[in-house]
Design a protein around this motif. Structure first.
Motif, mmCIF file in Angstrom:
data_model
loop_
_atom_site.group_PDB
_atom_site.id
_atom_site.type_symbol
_atom_site.label_atom_id
_atom_site.label_comp_id
_atom_site.label_asym_id
_atom_site.label_seq_id
_atom_site.Cartn_x
_atom_site.Cartn_y
_atom_site.Cartn_z
ATOM 1 N N ARG A 57 44.222 50.611 56.479
ATOM 2 C CA ARG A 57 43.155 49.960 55.316
ATOM 3 C C ARG A 57 42.598 48.772 55.811
ATOM 4 N N VAL A 58 41.369 48.549 55.664
ATOM 5 C CA VAL A 58 40.790 47.082 56.060
ATOM 6 C C VAL A 58 41.303 46.261 54.973
ATOM 7 N N PRO A 59 41.851 44.943 55.167
ATOM 8 C CA PRO A 59 42.245 44.172 54.292
ATOM 9 C C PRO A 59 40.990 43.638 53.420
ATOM 10 N N GLU A 60 41.305 43.336 52.032
ATOM 11 C CA GLU A 60 40.349 42.871 51.299
ATOM 12 C C GLU A 60 39.483 41.715 51.558
ATOM 13 N N ARG A 61 40.293 40.755 52.451
ATOM 14 C CA ARG A 61 39.555 39.676 52.801
ATOM 15 C C ARG A 61 38.341 39.894 53.878
ATOM 16 N N ALA A 62 38.882 40.849 54.793
ATOM 17 C CA ALA A 62 37.721 41.349 55.830
ATOM 18 C C ALA A 62 36.643 42.271 54.992
ATOM 19 N N MET A 63 36.928 42.878 54.047
ATOM 20 C CA MET A 63 35.639 43.605 53.505
ATOM 21 C C MET A 63 34.913 42.524 52.521
ATOM 22 N N THR A 64 35.561 41.329 52.024
ATOM 23 C CA THR A 64 34.640 40.530 51.302
ATOM 24 C C THR A 64 33.779 39.973 52.365
ATOM 25 N N LEU A 65 34.287 39.581 53.569
ATOM 26 C CA LEU A 65 33.471 38.809 54.623
ATOM 27 C C LEU A 65 32.241 39.745 54.821
ATOM 28 N N ALA A 66 32.602 41.110 55.178
ATOM 29 C CA ALA A 66 31.773 42.163 55.399
ATOM 30 C C ALA A 66 30.498 42.557 54.449
ATOM 31 N N ARG A 67 31.039 42.275 53.348
ATOM 32 C CA ARG A 67 29.944 42.425 52.074
ATOM 33 C C ARG A 67 28.696 41.417 52.263
ATOM 34 N N ARG A 68 28.975 40.355 52.840
ATOM 35 C CA ARG A 68 28.058 39.277 53.037
ATOM 36 C C ARG A 68 26.909 39.706 53.615
ATOM 37 N N ARG A 69 27.098 40.852 54.680
ATOM 38 C CA ARG A 69 25.891 41.235 55.484
ATOM 39 C C ARG A 69 25.440 42.542 54.934
ATOM 40 N N ILE A 70 25.840 43.005 53.812
ATOM 41 C CA ILE A 70 25.609 44.346 53.098
ATOM 42 C C ILE A 70 24.878 44.058 51.851
ATOM 43 N N MET A 74 31.221 37.687 47.329
ATOM 44 C CA MET A 74 32.371 36.896 46.471
ATOM 45 C C MET A 74 33.719 37.333 46.482
ATOM 46 N N GLY A 75 34.881 36.517 46.621
ATOM 47 C CA GLY A 75 36.193 37.251 46.366
ATOM 48 C C GLY A 75 36.311 37.293 44.965
ATOM 49 N N TRP A 76 37.443 37.782 44.548
ATOM 50 C CA TRP A 76 37.945 38.222 43.027
ATOM 51 C C TRP A 76 37.622 36.882 42.472
ATOM 52 N N GLY A 77 38.450 36.016 43.058
ATOM 53 C CA GLY A 77 38.654 34.447 42.289
ATOM 54 C C GLY A 77 37.320 33.774 41.943
ATOM 55 N N LEU A 78 36.624 33.940 43.025
ATOM 56 C CA LEU A 78 35.349 33.196 43.038
ATOM 57 C C LEU A 78 34.312 34.057 41.933
ATOM 58 N N ALA A 79 34.408 35.202 42.081
ATOM 59 C CA ALA A 79 33.320 36.059 41.132
ATOM 60 C C ALA A 79 34.069 35.708 39.709
ATOM 61 N N MET A 80 35.153 35.587 39.423
ATOM 62 C CA MET A 80 35.674 35.525 38.118
ATOM 63 C C MET A 80 35.383 34.253 37.798
ATOM 64 N N ARG A 81 35.548 33.023 38.103
ATOM 65 C CA ARG A 81 35.214 31.658 37.933
ATOM 66 C C ARG A 81 33.935 31.740 37.752
ATOM 67 N N ARG A 82 33.109 32.045 38.390
ATOM 68 C CA ARG A 82 31.660 31.501 38.531
ATOM 69 C C ARG A 82 30.814 32.563 37.714
ATOM 70 N N ILE A 83 31.207 34.086 37.605
ATOM 71 C CA ILE A 83 30.373 34.859 37.083
ATOM 72 C C ILE A 83 30.997 35.495 35.875
ATOM 73 N N VAL A 84 32.115 36.014 35.810
ATOM 74 C CA VAL A 84 32.757 36.666 34.640
ATOM 75 C C VAL A 84 33.128 35.825 33.567
ATOM 76 N N LEU A 85 34.142 34.620 34.039
ATOM 77 C CA LEU A 85 34.601 33.860 32.996
ATOM 78 C C LEU A 85 33.857 33.105 32.331
ATOM 79 N N PRO A 86 32.630 32.560 32.711
ATOM 80 C CA PRO A 86 31.791 31.555 32.082
ATOM 81 C C PRO A 86 31.132 32.721 30.904
ATOM 82 N N GLN A 87 30.901 33.972 30.982
ATOM 83 C CA GLN A 87 30.266 34.800 30.044
ATOM 84 C C GLN A 87 31.589 35.268 29.050
#
Lengths: 217, 260
Positions: B79-92, A127-140
């Motif tokens: 530095r790897v951009p945050e967006r790319a890291m977020t994508l990579a985390r799907r597989r970890i 999850m990106g920061w925004g999604l994590a905030m919206r779905r996980i942190v903010l509701p709590q």
């Protein structure tokens, strides 16, 4: 004591008309204040220095100035900037900006009270920061800060009494008008007090209901 | 190609170095257990692998994706951009010591959340997968329970199912039984053992020497932010070469702790 039952009953319709204005101002300002507080609270925890700075400046300013002063300042000050707003708009602006400042800090505190592991777990699932905030942190967080936000809403409702100084025919103003015509303080003001009290009850009920519905199982 | 490739990883908290040049590879399908005294950098290593912790330098590649720092170009790394890291985390996939289940969602909701929100899977499909996963970890009867109503062992098994729901290329386990009551440890280890048998690539930071001995293809001993020794469980646990490994095992390996 100059309480007269007949006068009390007679004044109720006039007071009720004022109460409608008060309720309108309160409802609109509470909603706008919540939205401001949500954006402000997120800005405070965003980790972006510029956003945090702007939000902190806003909070410090609006919390540090009495609502009455803010309202008069906007009422008399905005026209000199060439901005002519009607009194109700000024009242809503002042009420929601002040309320939003308090709600900002409540929501910031709520978000920060949620265990950091929640954000880590959400991010680790992609999850990106925004999604994590919206779905996980903010509701709590919102669930946790519901009681103080309810307090702020009730405070705002009662603070609407200040709008009578900028000539808005609200509940308090209706009461003072009757007092002037009838040369009787106690009877109309008993109605005023009861009506403010009555208007806070739905808010109390709403908060209690949301609290029980959102209870973490 | 390795599923995990770590070269010369350096990480410090302020002035305190935690990782001081770690090299490690994990092959596809391999189960690697990392052991070592507390403060040796094991958990920090895992957090660096999915980019939850930034690190100063080094190369980390997981499932073909650079984590933290990109490929070296002209002696420097970007530095790897945050967006790319977020994508990579799907597989970890990662499972934490503290479970970190989402308390406002049921077990089923926890497992479905990321497939629905991140991978945009249709709800029905995500739910079917989540139900199958919860069955697999032995929680078919607790689908609609909230985390607060589950035991630690049950919560940790939900957390494993939640990570698996993303179909990760690798699973990282960060001392996942350390917060559990002793009688609940076995049920979690059993799930991990089954996962290993099914061929999942796993990097497991653990204090469970019995699990390491029985399940690991390779055991890595870390101390002072470095890999001190690695090899087969028999070599590292049974016949350690390094004095530091021997000293550590001497402290933790009492006869009763080795029964698996």
């Amino acid at each position: 004591m100059d309480f007269e039952w007949d006068l009390f009953v007679e004044s109720l319709p006039t007071l009720a008309a004022g109460a409608v204005t008060t309720a309108q101002l309160a409802i609109v300002s509470i909603i706008i204040g919540l939205l401001i507080g949500l954006v402000g609270g997120l800005a405070r925890v965003s980790g972006l220095a510029a956003l945090n700075g702007v939000a902190l400046f806003y909070v410090t300013l609006l919390r540090g100035v009495p609502l009455l002063v803010t309202m008069l300042f906007l009422y008399y000050g905005l026209p000199s900037l060439g901005l002519l707003l009607e009194a109700k708009a000024v009242a809503i602006l002042a009420l929601s900006l002040t309320n939003g400042a308090y709600v900002t800090e409540i929501i910031r505190a709520g978000i920060q009270s949620i265990d950091r592991g929640q954000m880590r777990a959400a991010r680790s699932l992609g999850m990106g920061w925004g999604l994590a905030m919206r779905r996980i942190v903010l509701p709590q967080a919102l669930r946790r800060v519901l009681p103080p936000i309810g307090n702020e809403a009730i405070t705002l409702l009662k603070n609407t009494a200040l709008v009578s100084v900028i000539a808005i025919p609200d509940l308090l103003r209706a009461g003072t008008d009757i007092m002037t015509w009838q040369a009787n303080t106690f009877s109309p003001f008993a109605g005023v007090a009861l009506m403010y009290l009555a208007m806070t009850l739905p808010l109390v009920w709403l908060v209690a209901r949301l609290e029980s519905r959102w209870r973490v199982a | 190609m390795s599923t995990i490739r770590i070269r010369n990883l350096h990480k410090s908290y302020g002035a305190t170095p935690v990782l001081r040049g770690v090299d490690l590879d994990v092959a596809p399908g391999e189960v690697v257990c990392v052991i070592g005294p507390s403060g040796s950098g094991k958990s920090t290593l895992l957090a660096c692998l999915n980019g939850l912790e930034p690190f100063e330098s080094g190369e980390v590649i997981v499932d073909g994706q650079h984590i933290g720092w990109g490929p070296e170009r002209g002696g420097a790394r970007l530095r790897v951009p945050e967006r790319a890291m977020t994508l990579a985390r799907r597989r970890i996939g990662i499972v934490f010591q503290a479970f970190n289940l989402f308390p406002h969602m049921t077990a089923l909701g926890n497992v479905m959340e990321a497939p629905v929100q991140v991978l945009r899977r249709p709800r029905a499909e995500a739910e079917a997968t989540a139900r199958a996963l919860l069955d697999r970890v032995g929680l078919g009867h607790k689908m609609l329970a909230y985390p607060a109503d589950l035991s630690g062992g049950q919560q940790q098994r939900v957390a494993i199912a939640r990570a698996l729901a993303m179909q990760p290329a690798v699973m990282l386990f960060d001392e996942v039984t350390s917060a559990l009551d002793p009688e609940l440890v076995g049920e979690v280890l059993a799930v991990m053992r089954k996962l290993a048998e099914e061929g999942m690539t796993m990097l497991v930071v653990t204090h469970e020497m019995g699990f390491a001995r029985d399940v690991a293809d390779r055991v890595v001993f870390m101390d002072g932010g470095l890999v001190v020794e690695q090899g087969s469980p028999a070599e590292v646990l049974g016949n350690p070469r390094e004095p530091r490994t021997r000293a550590f095992l001497g402290r933790v390996l009492r006869p009763d702790s080795i029964s698996a």
